[in-house]
Design a protein around this motif. Sequence first.
Motif, PDB file in Angstrom:
ATOM      1  N   THR A 150      -8.617 -21.727  -0.108  1.00 30.36           N
ATOM      2  CA  THR A 150      -8.871 -20.559  -0.912  1.00 30.36           C
ATOM      3  C   THR A 150      -7.366 -19.858  -0.648  1.00 30.36           C
ATOM      4  O   THR A 150      -6.744 -19.950   0.295  1.00 30.36           O
ATOM      5  CB  THR A 150      -9.931 -19.792  -0.053  1.00 30.36           C
ATOM      6  N   PRO A 176      -5.950 -16.124  -0.275  1.00 25.85           N
ATOM      7  CA  PRO A 176      -6.453 -14.685  -0.277  1.00 25.85           C
ATOM      8  C   PRO A 176      -5.771 -13.650  -0.826  1.00 25.85           C
ATOM      9  O   PRO A 176      -4.737 -14.062  -1.423  1.00 25.85           O
ATOM     10  CB  PRO A 176      -5.953 -14.638   1.516  1.00 25.85           C
ATOM     11  N   ASP A 177      -6.217 -12.445  -0.885  1.00 18.00           N
ATOM     12  CA  ASP A 177      -5.334 -11.316  -1.663  1.00 18.00           C
ATOM     13  C   ASP A 177      -4.137 -11.206  -0.788  1.00 18.00           C
ATOM     14  O   ASP A 177      -3.966 -11.447   0.346  1.00 18.00           O
ATOM     15  CB  ASP A 177      -6.423  -9.941  -1.521  1.00 18.00           C
ATOM     16  N   GLY A 178      -3.004 -10.628  -1.654  1.00 13.66           N
ATOM     17  CA  GLY A 178      -1.968 -10.567  -1.065  1.00 13.66           C
ATOM     18  C   GLY A 178      -1.175 -11.456  -0.594  1.00 13.66           C
ATOM     19  O   GLY A 178      -0.302 -11.279   0.124  1.00 13.66           O
ATOM     20  N   THR A 179      -1.377 -12.750  -1.196  1.00 10.84           N
ATOM     21  CA  THR A 179      -0.483 -13.886  -0.900  1.00 10.84           C
ATOM     22  C   THR A 179       1.115 -13.803  -1.059  1.00 10.84           C
ATOM     23  O   THR A 179       1.777 -14.270  -0.145  1.00 10.84           O
ATOM     24  CB  THR A 179      -1.205 -15.128  -1.553  1.00 10.84           C
ATOM     25  N   ASP A 237       2.552 -11.291  -0.547  1.00  9.59           N
ATOM     26  CA  ASP A 237       3.088 -10.531   0.331  1.00  9.59           C
ATOM     27  C   ASP A 237       3.977 -11.397   1.562  1.00  9.59           C
ATOM     28  O   ASP A 237       4.930 -11.004   2.131  1.00  9.59           O
ATOM     29  CB  ASP A 237       1.992  -9.649   1.071  1.00  9.59           C
ATOM     30  N   ARG A 248      -0.323  -5.700  -0.082  1.00  9.68           N
ATOM     31  CA  ARG A 248      -1.464  -5.664  -1.314  1.00  9.68           C
ATOM     32  C   ARG A 248      -1.059  -4.550  -2.379  1.00  9.68           C
ATOM     33  O   ARG A 248      -1.980  -4.236  -3.039  1.00  9.68           O
ATOM     34  CB  ARG A 248      -2.802  -5.371  -0.755  1.00  9.68           C
ATOM     35  N   HIS A 249       0.312  -4.022  -2.381  1.00 10.70           N
ATOM     36  CA  HIS A 249       0.721  -3.118  -3.165  1.00 10.70           C
ATOM     37  C   HIS A 249       1.810  -4.008  -4.157  1.00 10.70           C
ATOM     38  O   HIS A 249       2.469  -3.038  -4.950  1.00 10.70           O
ATOM     39  CB  HIS A 249       1.254  -1.873  -2.529  1.00 10.70           C
TER      40      HIS A 249
END
Length: 622
Positions: free
Chosen positions: A594, A596-599, A601, A536-537
């Motif tokens: 859906t 998700p966040d950080g896909t 990654d 997530r960075h």
Amino acid sequence: SNDDPSLAKLLFPIIWWLLYPLLLLGAVFVILSIVAKVAFPIYEKSMAKTKAALKAKLVELGARPESVDSVYGNINDKKVTALMSSPSLLQDPEVLRETFGTAVMSEVLAAVIYSHAEDRMKALGRDRDTLEKVIGSILDGTATGGVMESLKAEKENGGVRAIASKLKLALTSPREFVNWIVDMLTNVEEDDIVNSVAAYNPANNALTIPQAPGYKVFNMFRSTSMKDVVVDSLPIVLVALYSIWDLLARRFLLALQGLSVFVADANGFLEQRQVWLADTRLEVFAGDHLPVGLVGVLGLLLWNLLFLVAVYLCVRRHRDELMEASVMRRFGFFYQGLEPDYYYWELCVKRLDVLLVYVVTYTQFVADVKAKLIVYLIIAGAMWALHNVTRPFDNRLGGLTDWLEGRGLATRFFTFGLIQILLVSNAPSGVNAVGAVFVLAINIWFAVSTAIVWLMEVLADKETGGFKAATRHVAQDNAESNQQGPMAVFSSCLKRLCGRSLELAVGVPKMIMRPLVRERKRLEKRVPQFEWLGPRHGFRIHMWDDSNSGKGEKCVHWAIRSFYKLDNKSQHAFAAESCGLMLDHLLTNAGFTTMPDGTLDIIFALPIALHRCQMSQMGEVV
């Protein structure tokens, strides 16, 4: 001759080509049966003797017979032959480990240590069995405590990498290796030795050796029974029929090829007729030509259309498991190198392209020569546009295959277009000369660029691989044969002559391609680097400054960048396309509803995870 041709004489050639695939398949099955029933038993006996000799060498080095027997069934025959043809490979511990596993390698290293320092080992209270297990725990990464700490002191990576340089000395400079291992065992606590021995399990290392394929008869058949020979020869049958597809299409279309002529009727008036080009006394699909034409149509339907449809339906049935070994073995010839969604491209699109060109060429579907050129141009333009829209080939090396295919289709389109313009416009000779030079230039450019890419892919990867190893083996065999009888001397001279010819044939293109290979390697190291900043960075892109390239290398620099898309803009576009393909896969194939966040990654974490799995299977600590 003015005699009317007999129907049998007219039918014989076309019936021959109708039955030719069956005759070819019969010959293939006869050859395969001879290979399975006669050649393989002879080969098996010879290989059994070779394996027995190799086993004796391993036992002589210090391996236990039962350890060698436990892994022998998984060893590829090619490796056995290579090891016996070049015994010096057995002096490399990494070769032993990759081929026979950690257990055999540990036993050989323990035997080396005991042969040079048996008294010192006994003074430390280390018997050979304990020493084998300690070395095995080091190799598979299960060593604990002080054993692993001593390795990390040697090199931070640990595991096999930590002692790789020392292992190279084990069989070539054993005294230095023995001193190192003895010093390590001297400084390690007894509990650490006991724990490392307990953690080592030789059975786990058997899984790291690739399993032998189920097709034992020259990797083609599961057994020598005729049932297995017939069933397992499906890939050979399909490739054999596909290899004669062009030949059959041309032969069947020749049976239909007509020519428009004007013939005077009974009243003296000229009327246009379609006569058969092979015998202008016969009209197309009339009289004696009718059975010939029907057989030609039957051949086209059976061996050119129905064959492609049948193979396509078989591949389509397995479209969700194209990468499975069984499917790849049977049908991989037809879709390897293509994107999974375009598995049908070679069978449907490319063959349709060829068939349309043949139909225009060999039939009177388009009678006028200039009209044929117009249709050729339409076909070439349609296929070029379709390729640019779909880009069906895989994206390795920055989409190099798609680039070459696109250049080839563009060259064909412009060639037909310019020739058509020159014929239709009735231009003066000067204009025709300029057009002809341009046509020649674009064709030469495509041929040269294709040859450069092909040579770089074929020759560049051989620099440190099999070619030098093979020539080294030949030279070693020659040296060993020089001290034998007259036939051995003759054989040695013949091998040396062939070896020199091969070196010359390969060495000259390699010398020419060396600047390109060097520049490609340099540019591959200087492409934009993606640094993953963690979950997530996101990521950071590191750029290289390529403004000051070497003097006199700008042309080579430009050529390699053009061929392999190694410039910053192309690499960024390729990275963006890869991210898009990953998201497309998650939404369309994986069924994500859906996101998700950080896909993103996943794009970085998945290769890292796969690399760690691969390294752990090889027994390395990561």
